[in-house]
Design an enzyme around this catalytic site. Structure first.
Site, PDB file in Angstrom:
ATOM      1  N   THR A 197       0.805  -1.217   0.000  1.00  0.00           N
ATOM      2  CA  THR A 197       0.000   0.000   0.000  1.00  0.00           C
ATOM      3  C   THR A 197       0.841   1.272   0.000  1.00  0.00           C
ATOM      4  OG1 THR A 197      -0.195  -0.147   2.421  1.00  0.00           O
ATOM      5  CG2 THR A 197      -1.974  -1.104   1.110  1.00  0.00           C
ATOM      6  N   CYS A 198       2.089   1.202   0.492  1.00  0.00           N
ATOM      7  CA  CYS A 198       2.956   2.392   0.474  1.00  0.00           C
ATOM      8  C   CYS A 198       3.227   2.844  -0.959  1.00  0.00           C
ATOM      9  CB  CYS A 198       4.284   2.115   1.171  1.00  0.00           C
ATOM     10  SG  CYS A 198       4.146   1.804   2.938  1.00  0.00           S
ATOM     11  N   PHE A 199       3.238   1.877  -1.876  1.00  0.00           N
ATOM     12  CA  PHE A 199       3.610   2.175  -3.264  1.00  0.00           C
ATOM     13  C   PHE A 199       2.448   1.994  -4.238  1.00  0.00           C
ATOM     14  CE2 PHE A 199       7.278   0.255  -1.037  1.00  0.00           C
ATOM     15  CZ  PHE A 199       8.095   1.374  -0.981  1.00  0.00           C
TER      16      PHE A 199
END
Length: 213
Positions: free
Chosen positions: A179-181
């Site tokens: 989810t960070c990317f």
């Protein structure tokens, strides 16, 4: 070795230094390489939760006056977001247009067989709620920016377009989300049925926090 730190935090309380223990007897526990992760976690928990506990408690009590707590506990965090914010209107064409491809799919992009299956399932088989859950699975939220997927942001506030990263099934059997990317690791499946099954399971179980490997 020791780092000249212990499990305490010193903060300024109305001009006076106040030492807060991050665990019971924290002033007597030195921070070492071995317990550094525990120290960082304790520090983060204090700053995000314990430090504002009175304010957070009042906020929750006020919220529970409006929506009783028993009514909320039947939902996972993703269902609660959809309940409070509603189902987003997702433009599949815009989603596809601003998707980038990496790994096994970098060369052919959307023309890769697995990616064709992926988009066909998302467009023609997933309903609006399942599309929203897929978006939650990969990006952490079902929200779509008002200006569309071209300005989709990562957790750091920078624009990070939706990304499909092709991986071998030796690496993972099920799709994995970062989810960070805003990235989904999508294995190269041998059939559309296999892709549908594995993707549906991954999206459905993502809210539980359990690893399905």
């Amino acid at each position: 070795g020791a780092m000249c730190l212990d499990f305490t935090f010193t903060e300024d309380a109305l001009g006076t230094n106040k030492v807060v223990e991050l665990m019971e007897g924290g002033s007597n526990v030195d921070v070492t390489n071995e317990n550094l992760p525990e120290f960082l976690q304790s520090n983060l928990k204090y700053h995000l939760m314990d430090r504002v506990k009175p304010q957070l408690t009042e906020l929750l009590l006020g919220f529970y006056d409006v929506v009783p707590e028993p009514l909320l506990t039947i939902f996972d965090f993703q269902e609660l977001e959809l309940l409070m914010c509603g189902l987003p209107t997702i433009d599949i064409d815009d989603w596809m247009k601003y998707t980038i491809y990496q790994g096994e799919y970098e060369a052919k992009g959307a023309s890769s067989k697995t990616c064709k299956w992926f988009w066909d399932i998302v467009r023609n088989e997933f309903d609006q709620e399942t599309r929203a859950r897929l978006l939650q699975f990969v990006t952490g939220t079902s929200g779509v920016p008002s200006r569309g997927f071209s300005v989709l942001q990562g957790n750091d506030g920078n624009i990070r377009q939706f990304c499909i990263n092709g991986v071998s099934k030796d690496f993972t059997l099920y799709p994995k989300a970062h989810t960070c990317f805003n990235r989904i690791d999508l294995p190269v499946y041998s059939s559309k049925d296999e892709l549908r099954e594995k993707l549906t399971v991954a999206v459905a179980t993502s809210a539980t926090g359990f690893d399905i490997e």
